[in-house]
Design an enzyme around this catalytic site. Structure first.
Site, PDB file in Angstrom:
ATOM      1  N   HIS A 169      38.145   5.400  30.535  1.00 25.48           N
ATOM      2  CA  HIS A 169      39.501   5.722  31.207  1.00 25.48           C
ATOM      3  C   HIS A 169      39.784   7.243  31.076  1.00 25.48           C
ATOM      4  O   HIS A 169      40.139   7.935  31.942  1.00 25.48           O
ATOM      5  CB  HIS A 169      40.577   4.812  30.619  1.00 25.48           C
ATOM      6  N   GLU A 170      39.337   7.602  29.473  1.00 28.23           N
ATOM      7  CA  GLU A 170      39.930   9.114  29.486  1.00 28.23           C
ATOM      8  C   GLU A 170      39.075  10.042  30.026  1.00 28.23           C
ATOM      9  O   GLU A 170      39.580  11.206  30.328  1.00 28.23           O
ATOM     10  CB  GLU A 170      40.173   9.291  27.650  1.00 28.23           C
TER      11      GLU A 170
ATOM     12  N   HIS B 227      40.296  11.009  33.455  1.00 30.13           N
ATOM     13  CA  HIS B 227      41.402  11.928  33.389  1.00 30.13           C
ATOM     14  C   HIS B 227      40.680  13.396  32.809  1.00 30.13           C
ATOM     15  O   HIS B 227      41.131  14.526  33.446  1.00 30.13           O
ATOM     16  CB  HIS B 227      42.366  11.838  32.011  1.00 30.13           C
TER      17      HIS B 227
END
Length: 433
Positions: free
Chosen positions: A18-19, A22
């Site tokens: 997920h990170e 980003h």
């Protein structure tokens, strides 16, 4: 211990992916990344590489990417605040996007390697049991009926029946036409299909499953009287038991009352008396046994697995949003929500079953993480996307005071939800929920 390890591995991978979404989007638009953290709180490991500090923090319940110029307006081409709204939207969307991608990839691996599925799913949809007062009974289905078509969908096996019912529901159609074979004749049954919000609703129809014990729950009434996997239940209170569901009916009819079971184990036949208890999850009488279900391993070529993975992800996404709507409207209880403890138990059980069930669990939770983060709530990715979208439409940034209030409201909401699911987990753990 296994549940803890499985939880840390599962959450660690999902947060990392997920990170990284980003992070990658930020780098794509030349935004400086100051911190890449797995976990919250004080770091237990950190290392600076270039302009970014990579760290593992002490609270393994999430993670974050700290961007230069994210919290204040800085006139610098490397600052997040200097980027156009559509670029900010893509950076915020990067996390959920990568969780969607991971979900599809994991399901692709699962379908390619192969999964064990119930053997009856690959067999003709011949009704073995119809529950009393159920939707199936009201429709007119009877044991022995062979379902051959639903609306425009041909049914050759049980798994196609499940898929067809779900597709009809997702299409928003209320009328369903069942075509069945009964005693050599094809009959058409017309009925209204109940709205399926999770795909697991009980419609009162099932295949034939013999009354053979497959699993005995620890510390259950069945274990206390000595029942074991492989035992065949011949009679209950003098009634011949022809299928597993007949046993279930008898158990439900005798809550708190002793049931005399005639059991066959190998060449030995004996009797035991068991008193049903209340299942803490379903609130229904149970004795703590589940049926023995034959399984077969099914696998697909990589490209077909990818298509199946995309379709499975799409269906689960729709069902998840339907479940959320059901929770908001009160049709589905808030008690169905689970937090870290529930996820740890889920992950531990999957890990005990093998790598493929664990990967399936990871895919499912990755999808839930993506969907949850897209809700338009403050501090979530969806809330940020909403803010940036409003700024794009306005043509100028929103007031700082409004954004601060927005963040505080979001933090309060998320903390309230976290407390609620923790309490829910604890109550469920002690059989209170």
């Amino acid at each position: 211990m296994l549940s803890v390890i499985a939880f840390l591995v599962l959450v660690g991978i999902l947060v990392l992916v997920h990170e990284f979404g980003h992070f990658l989007m930020a780098k794509l638009f030349r935004v400086r990344v100051e911190v890449f953290s797995i976990g919250f709180g004080p770091p237990i490991f950190s290392k600076r590489i270039g302009e970014t500090v990579y760290q593992i923090a002490s609270i393994p319940l999430g993670g974050y990417v700290k961007l230069y110029g994210e919290e204040e307006s800085i006139n610098d081409p490397e600052a997040f605040s200097s980027k156009k709204p559509w670029q900010k939207i893509l950076i915020a969307f990067g996390g959920p996007l990568f969780n969607f991608i991971l979900t599809i990839l994991l399901f692709t691996v699962v379908f390619t390697v192969g999964v064990n599925v119930a053997k009856y799913l690959k067999e003709p949809a011949i009704v073995g049991y119809v529950e009393k007062n159920s939707w199936a009974e009201k429709v007119g289905l009877k044991p022995g009926d062979k379902i051959v078509k639903i609306n425009g969908y041909e049914i050759n096996k049980w798994e196609e029946l499940n898929d067809a019912l779900l597709k009809v529901s997702l299409e928003g159609k209320k009328e369903v036409y069942l075509y069945i074979e009964r005693e050599g004749k094809v009959l058409a049954l017309e009925a209204l299909l109940p709205q399926l919000k999770t795909g697991r609703e009980n419609l009162g129809i099932a295949p034939y499953i013999p009354p053979v014990v497959g699993r005995v729950v620890k510390n259950s009434p069945a274990q206390q009287v000595g029942l074991m996997p492989g035992d065949e239940i011949l009679e209950a209170n003098g009634r011949k038991v022809g299928s597993w569901y007949e046993l279930v009916e008898i158990v439900r009819e005798n809550k708190g009352k002793p049931i005399k079971l005639k059991v066959k184990r190998g060449d030995q036949i004996f009797e035991v008396s068991v008193i049903p208890a209340e299942n803490p999850e379903t609130r229904q009488p149970f004795i703590g046994v589940s049926p023995k279900i034959e399984t077969v391993k099914v696998s697909y070529p990589p490209f077909e697995s990818f298509k199946l993975a995309v379709e499975r992800t799409k269906e689960l996404t729709i069902l998840t949003y339907k479940a959320v709507v059901g929770i908001i409207t009160g049709e589905i209880s808030f008690r169905t929500l689970g937090g870290p403890i529930a996820i740890a138990q889920f992950a531990g059980e999957a890990a005990e079953s093998g790598i493929i069930p664990f990967l399936s669990t990871m895919a499912f939770i990755s999808l839930q993480l993506a969907i949850f983060n897209l809700f338009p709530l403050p501090i979530l990715d969806g809330g940020l996307i909403l803010l940036f979208l409003v700024e794009w439409i306005r043509g100028r940034p929103l007031p700082e005071k409004f954004k601060e209030t927005w963040q505080k409201v979001g933090l309060a909401l998320i903390l309230t939800l976290m407390v609620f699911v923790f309490i829910n987990d604890i109550l469920r753990l002690f059989g209170i929920n």
